[in-house]
Structures are given as C-alpha cells and as structure tokens.
Scaffold this motif. Structure first.
Motif, PDB file in Angstrom:
ATOM      1  N   ILE A 234     -12.014  -4.679  14.843  1.00  0.00           N
ATOM      2  CA  ILE A 234     -12.222  -5.294  13.528  1.00  0.00           C
ATOM      3  C   ILE A 234     -11.804  -6.753  13.580  1.00  0.00           C
ATOM      4  O   ILE A 234     -11.000  -7.162  14.440  1.00  0.00           O
ATOM      5  N   ASP A 235     -12.360  -7.560  12.672  1.00  0.00           N
ATOM      6  CA  ASP A 235     -12.012  -8.986  12.665  1.00  0.00           C
ATOM      7  C   ASP A 235     -10.787  -9.227  11.788  1.00  0.00           C
ATOM      8  O   ASP A 235     -10.234  -8.291  11.179  1.00  0.00           O
ATOM      9  N   GLU A 236     -10.393 -10.481  11.658  1.00  0.00           N
ATOM     10  CA  GLU A 236      -9.159 -10.832  10.941  1.00  0.00           C
ATOM     11  C   GLU A 236      -9.245 -10.490   9.461  1.00  0.00           C
ATOM     12  O   GLU A 236      -8.289  -9.999   8.866  1.00  0.00           O
ATOM     13  N   ASP A 237     -10.401 -10.729   8.832  1.00  0.00           N
ATOM     14  CA  ASP A 237     -10.553 -10.425   7.412  1.00  0.00           C
ATOM     15  C   ASP A 237     -10.456  -8.928   7.149  1.00  0.00           C
ATOM     16  O   ASP A 237      -9.839  -8.483   6.165  1.00  0.00           O
ATOM     17  N   GLU A 238     -11.078  -8.129   8.008  1.00  0.00           N
ATOM     18  CA  GLU A 238     -11.020  -6.679   7.858  1.00  0.00           C
ATOM     19  C   GLU A 238      -9.584  -6.179   8.041  1.00  0.00           C
ATOM     20  O   GLU A 238      -9.136  -5.249   7.346  1.00  0.00           O
ATOM     21  N   LEU A 239      -8.872  -6.792   8.970  1.00  0.00           N
ATOM     22  CA  LEU A 239      -7.472  -6.423   9.193  1.00  0.00           C
ATOM     23  C   LEU A 239      -6.625  -6.756   7.968  1.00  0.00           C
ATOM     24  O   LEU A 239      -5.790  -5.965   7.535  1.00  0.00           O
ATOM     25  N   LYS A 240      -6.880  -7.941   7.373  1.00  0.00           N
ATOM     26  CA  LYS A 240      -6.144  -8.330   6.169  1.00  0.00           C
ATOM     27  C   LYS A 240      -6.369  -7.338   5.033  1.00  0.00           C
ATOM     28  O   LYS A 240      -5.452  -6.968   4.313  1.00  0.00           O
ATOM     29  N   ASP A 241      -7.626  -6.912   4.860  1.00  0.00           N
ATOM     30  CA  ASP A 241      -7.946  -5.954   3.795  1.00  0.00           C
ATOM     31  C   ASP A 241      -7.231  -4.625   4.027  1.00  0.00           C
ATOM     32  O   ASP A 241      -6.715  -4.007   3.080  1.00  0.00           O
ATOM     33  N   ALA A 242      -7.205  -4.177   5.294  1.00  0.00           N
ATOM     34  CA  ALA A 242      -6.547  -2.902   5.611  1.00  0.00           C
ATOM     35  C   ALA A 242      -5.047  -2.999   5.365  1.00  0.00           C
ATOM     36  O   ALA A 242      -4.432  -2.091   4.784  1.00  0.00           O
ATOM     37  N   LEU A 243      -4.446  -4.115   5.790  1.00  0.00           N
ATOM     38  CA  LEU A 243      -3.005  -4.301   5.581  1.00  0.00           C
ATOM     39  C   LEU A 243      -2.689  -4.401   4.094  1.00  0.00           C
ATOM     40  O   LEU A 243      -1.642  -3.948   3.628  1.00  0.00           O
ATOM     41  N   GLY A 244      -3.618  -4.989   3.330  1.00  0.00           N
ATOM     42  CA  GLY A 244      -3.429  -5.078   1.884  1.00  0.00           C
ATOM     43  C   GLY A 244      -3.357  -3.712   1.244  1.00  0.00           C
ATOM     44  O   GLY A 244      -2.562  -3.491   0.314  1.00  0.00           O
ATOM     45  N   GLU A 245      -4.165  -2.769   1.731  1.00  0.00           N
ATOM     46  CA  GLU A 245      -4.123  -1.402   1.217  1.00  0.00           C
ATOM     47  C   GLU A 245      -2.799  -0.722   1.547  1.00  0.00           C
ATOM     48  O   GLU A 245      -2.245   0.015   0.727  1.00  0.00           O
ATOM     49  N   ILE A 246      -2.299  -0.981   2.738  1.00  0.00           N
ATOM     50  CA  ILE A 246      -1.021  -0.375   3.143  1.00  0.00           C
ATOM     51  C   ILE A 246       0.125  -0.911   2.292  1.00  0.00           C
ATOM     52  O   ILE A 246       1.023  -0.162   1.884  1.00  0.00           O
ATOM     53  N   LEU A 247       0.065  -2.204   1.989  1.00  0.00           N
ATOM     54  CA  LEU A 247       1.141  -2.813   1.200  1.00  0.00           C
ATOM     55  C   LEU A 247       1.161  -2.305  -0.240  1.00  0.00           C
ATOM     56  O   LEU A 247       2.164  -2.459  -0.943  1.00  0.00           O
ATOM     57  N   LYS A 248       0.049  -1.693  -0.684  1.00  0.00           N
ATOM     58  CA  LYS A 248       0.020  -1.120  -2.037  1.00  0.00           C
ATOM     59  C   LYS A 248       0.746   0.223  -2.101  1.00  0.00           C
ATOM     60  O   LYS A 248       1.055   0.718  -3.183  1.00  0.00           O
ATOM     61  N   LEU A 249       1.024   0.828  -0.940  1.00  0.00           N
ATOM     62  CA  LEU A 249       1.661   2.143  -0.896  1.00  0.00           C
ATOM     63  C   LEU A 249       3.149   2.028  -1.190  1.00  0.00           C
ATOM     64  O   LEU A 249       3.750   0.952  -1.025  1.00  0.00           O
ATOM     65  N   ASN A 250       3.742   3.129  -1.617  1.00  0.00           N
ATOM     66  CA  ASN A 250       5.160   3.137  -2.011  1.00  0.00           C
ATOM     67  C   ASN A 250       6.007   3.789  -0.918  1.00  0.00           C
ATOM     68  O   ASN A 250       5.886   4.994  -0.685  1.00  0.00           O
ATOM     69  N   PRO A 251       6.867   3.026  -0.238  1.00  0.00           N
ATOM     70  CA  PRO A 251       7.707   3.613   0.821  1.00  0.00           C
ATOM     71  C   PRO A 251       8.786   4.553   0.284  1.00  0.00           C
ATOM     72  O   PRO A 251       9.394   5.301   1.041  1.00  0.00           O
ATOM     73  N   LYS A 252       9.035   4.513  -1.033  1.00  0.00           N
ATOM     74  CA  LYS A 252      10.018   5.411  -1.655  1.00  0.00           C
ATOM     75  C   LYS A 252       9.379   6.072  -2.878  1.00  0.00           C
ATOM     76  O   LYS A 252       9.626   5.674  -4.015  1.00  0.00           O
ATOM     77  N   PRO A 253       8.529   7.070  -2.649  1.00  0.00           N
ATOM     78  CA  PRO A 253       7.787   7.670  -3.775  1.00  0.00           C
ATOM     79  C   PRO A 253       8.661   8.272  -4.847  1.00  0.00           C
ATOM     80  O   PRO A 253       8.271   8.320  -6.011  1.00  0.00           O
ATOM     81  N   GLY A 254       9.859   8.751  -4.490  1.00  0.00           N
ATOM     82  CA  GLY A 254      10.749   9.338  -5.490  1.00  0.00           C
ATOM     83  C   GLY A 254      11.184   8.322  -6.524  1.00  0.00           C
ATOM     84  O   GLY A 254      11.388   8.649  -7.694  1.00  0.00           O
ATOM     85  N   SER A 255      11.326   7.062  -6.104  1.00  0.00           N
ATOM     86  CA  SER A 255      11.785   6.026  -7.032  1.00  0.00           C
ATOM     87  C   SER A 255      10.724   5.694  -8.068  1.00  0.00           C
ATOM     88  O   SER A 255      11.033   5.120  -9.105  1.00  0.00           O
ATOM     89  N   SER A 256       9.460   6.046  -7.793  1.00  0.00           N
ATOM     90  CA  SER A 256       8.395   5.754  -8.757  1.00  0.00           C
ATOM     91  C   SER A 256       8.486   6.665  -9.970  1.00  0.00           C
ATOM     92  O   SER A 256       7.958   6.360 -11.028  1.00  0.00           O
TER      93      SER A 256
END
Length: 482
Positions: A234-256
């Motif tokens: 994948i190219d740089e833009d596609e990588l940025k989009d994928a990383l953006g999706e990961i950053l939307k996830l919650n590493p501590k779901p209980g705190s939500s």
C-alpha cells in the motif's frame, strides 16, 4: 557450643508524642480532618474547642459541659457487667454499634452492565457460571486479567465445574461479543482486533487496519511504517488512512463505560495558602475544616479528685482511674502532636518561600532555583526525613495556581559559563525541542544532547535519556509520524 557475651548498644527510643508527630506530618489536610474525627470518636477525653461562655448570660444558658461535670463519675467505668469490655479499650467502639448511612441510588457498574448482557443470550446454567466467573476477572479497563488455564483450574477447585480449554474459549468468545467492543481481551492486540472486527471490512482502510493489527502488530508498536507499507503493498496515503482507523479504537474499553455515580472525583485541597501584599508573603495553613481540640475539664477534674483521695479505693476503681489517665495522656499527646505538626509545616514552607523568593513573586518557572531536601533541612535545622514527610502529598495555593511541594525541588548543574541552573529548566528546553521537532524525523537523544550543548548545557546523552524518560517522552523512533 553456646557463648555468652556482654554488649553495650545505644538505642534511640521514640516517645509516643514523637511517633504521633511523625505520623501526622506525613498526611495532608484532608486526611488530617479524618484523623481528628477518628480520635474524637475513640477518646472521650478529647472534645472540640468551643467559644467561652458569656458571663452575662443567665445560669439557664450555662453550657452543657458544667452539667455534665456534675453527673460524671469514675464509678461509670467500674461495673464491668454494665459496661462492655470495648469501652475500656483504646478503640472504644463495638461491631454492634449502629451506623446509619443515608441510602443513595447509583446506576449500574461496569461489571453489572456485563452481567446484564448475559440475560440477552440463550445460555445453559453451566455456560452462565463460566461466563460470570470470566466477567468477575475483567478489570475496570475491560481486560481479562487471568489466563484461560488458570480460570479452568479455578472453576474446578472453587465451583467443582470441570471445563476443558475449548469450552472455556467458546464462553470467552460470547463475553467478548458484549459491549463495549474489545471487552474481555487478554492483551492490547486482541482488544483492538475485537473492535476492528465489528467494522465493515469491505472498506479498504478498515481491512488494512485489520491486517496491520493481526499480522504486523509488532511493527505497528515500533512505528516501522515503511516495513508495513511494503508488506501490505500500500502507498503512504493508504497507510495513513489505515492508521487513522486504528487511532479511533479505544485501548481501554472499560473506561468508555463511565458512570458519574460510580466514580470518585478527587479534588485537590491545598495545605497552604499563599497571598502577596506589597510584595510580602502572607502564608497560612488551610485549617478551614480542621477543628480545634481541648481536654475535657470534666474528665481532668474527675481524675484529679480521685487521684487526691487514694485511700480505700477498690482495685476496680484503681483500674478505672488508670484507664482514664491513659486516655488523658493520649489526648494531651495528640493535641501537642497537632500543634507540632502545624509549626513544622509552617517552618518548612516559610523556608521554601525564602529560598525560592523570586519564583513565588511572579510564578516564572525560569526563576525556580535548584533546591534539594538537604538545602531546606540545613536552613530549618530539621532532619532530611522530616523535610521529605512535609513535602510529600502536600499542596500550596498561590496566585498562579496550586502546586505540590515536590514541584519546587530539583537538582542543579552548572552551565559552561559557571551559572547554576535547575534541571527543571533543562527539561523544559527538552520538551520544547521535542514539541517543535519534525515528526517524520524525530530528534534522537544524541541530537538533543548536541542542541543542549549549543545552548551551553554540557549534558551527556545518557543524562538526556534519563530526563526524557522522567518526562514520560518515548524514544525517537516511537515519536515518528507519517
């Protein structure tokens, strides 16, 4: 063969008052209020200081204390058949004492929220028992903190339920399907994968995010983005989009799953209040909710009466007199300890104000001089351990904010010109350098050391690394961004 020898040792034994002072020095104002309330409950000889009675008032308005003194007698402490044993102990309360609390209603807790979702699934009693045990081992962040094989052993020993690994994992999958997404994961990778799986993977950015988490998680945590892009084609833009999706996830779901009724909000209550008038410091202790204490005159007079008439006293009466005397001594020690605590706190804080005079006038961090515990200990003629106890968990309110006392202590070093500066000043420069760096090419510790050297701070790379770690700033490669 046994051998006897005579040795002479010099031991320092702390008095009850000294022990009280040491313990009270360590606690902040909030805990002091609780400590005083506890002492008032346990020692009847201690009472709150009240205003002196007005001599012009009628006798009908005389304080209750005078009436109480006439009625109080040492004989009340003698008849053991009428008075429980706990009355003669230092912690004079009984487990049967009635404690009335105002009932209040709260919403469901995080674990209750998970248990409630069990009712929405068709499960056997056996599966429900396993699921409840799994939920019981989920922490407040939402993670399962016991290994599956340990849970299997627990169920066998505690509930006499024989479970194999496949059955346990099947029930775990049911719990992991509960809300919030990512709950009951065993590590961060599984937590994020559980969340991304609930999204529509027909979208390329979500599918790429899933592939990164599933197959390239180590490279992701190390920020080896070039390797990830190459392996996923994948190219740089596609990588940025994928990383953006990961950053939307919650590493501590209980705190939500936040419920304001079940969370404790802790406010900082300052121990000192600093005001400035005509560039003069006005320091005071925050004693707003700390009551004044005194010895009950009724008990002290009663003890004096019986001590002056020791003839023909029964053993029971002597024991009761001894008990009251112990309570009286304990009350005196506590009151003296409170006074010594307050005096020591003021002595130490005034010394800090004097040492950091220019800083406290304006709140300019660059004027904060290097200062260690030893500096204040020498100025106050107090032990370093005493300065440490005073500085720990204490706060001061100033015109530029509320600060912990530990904030004002820092080591120092000399610049190339011979000027002594605080390590806090160096850390501030480090923070500014890292905040302004090119995130595509973050500054290494070697480069940071070189920048500091240009500014006349001759610091080794390992020292830069130590300061960076103290600031909770990761190494360069982990700060890298696309």
């Amino acid at each position: 063969m046994l051998k006897q020898s005579l040795q002479q040792k010099l031991l320092q034994k702390l008095s009850p008052l000294q022990i009280q002072v040491i313990k009270l020095l360590e606690i902040p104002t909030v805990q002091l209020e609780q400590r005083i309330k506890k002492e008032l409950e346990e020692n009847p000889i201690l009472e709150l200081e009240r205003e002196q009675p007005d001599p012009d008032k009628d006798e009908m308005d005389a304080p209750e204390q005078e009436i109480e003194r006439d009625e109080l007698s040492i004989d009340e402490y003698i008849n053991n058949e009428d008075i429980p044993a706990y009355k003669l102990q230092s912690r004079n309360f009984s487990k049967d004492d009635k404690h009335e609390d105002i009932p209040f209603s709260t919403g469901a807790t995080f674990h209750e929220h998970l248990i409630a979702q069990l009712g929405l699934r068709i499960l056997s009693d056996r599966q429900r028992n396993i699921a409840e045990y799994i939920i019981g081992n989920v922490d407040e962040d939402g993670y399962l903190r016991r290994e599956v094989d340990e849970i299997i052993d627990d169920l066998a020993f505690a509930q006499n339920i024989e479970v194999d690994e496949r059955e346990a994992l099947d029930v775990l999958e049911i719990v992991q399907d509960f809300d919030p997404a990512g709950v009951a994961a065993r590590d961060l990778q599984e937590c994020l994968i559980l969340q991304i799986q609930r999204k529509d993977r027909t979208f390329p950015d979500i599918e790429n995010a899933y592939q990164i988490l599933r197959h390239h998680f180590e490279e992701f945590t190390r920020k080896h983005y070039d390797k990830i892009a190459k392996r996923l084609h994948i190219d740089e833009d596609e990588l940025k989009d994928a990383l953006g999706e990961i950053l939307k996830l919650n590493p501590k779901p209980g705190s939500s799953y936040s419920n304001p009724m079940t969370k404790t909000v802790q406010h900082i209550i300052p121990d000192f209040i600093l005001e400035i008038e005509d560039e003069q410091f006005q320091l005071s202790l925050n004693n707003r909710n700390v009551p004044e204490l005194r010895i009950s005159n009724a008990y002290s007079d009663m003890l004096q009466d019986y001590s002056s008439n020791k003839k023909n006293q029964t053993q029971e009466k002597k024991d009761a007199v001894m008990f009251v005397k112990q309570k009286l001594d304990s009350a005196k020690w506590f009151i003296d300890a409170i006074k010594q605590r307050q005096n020591t706190l003021m002595t130490v804080m005034n010394s800090i104000l004097d040492y950091q005079h220019d800083y406290f006038l304006e709140g300019d961090e660059t004027k904060l001089k290097p200062m260690i515990l030893k500096d204040i200990a020498e100025r106050t003629n107090l032990d370093i351990s005493t300065i440490s106890r005073v500085s720990n968990s204490k706060y001061i309110q100033t015109h530029f904010g509320i600060f912990p006392l530990k904030y004002f202590f820092s080591e120092g070093m000399q610049t190339d010109s011979g000027e002594e500066v605080s390590t806090r000043e160096i850390k501030k420069i480090l923070e500014e350098c890292i905040a302004n760096e090119d995130k595509r090419k973050p500054l290494t510790d070697d480069k940071l050391a070189a920048i500091l050297k240009e500014k006349s701070y001759n610091i080794a790379r390992r020292t830069v690394a130590k300061y960076r770690e103290q600031l909770n700033i990761p190494v360069a490669r982990l700060r890298k961004e696309l």
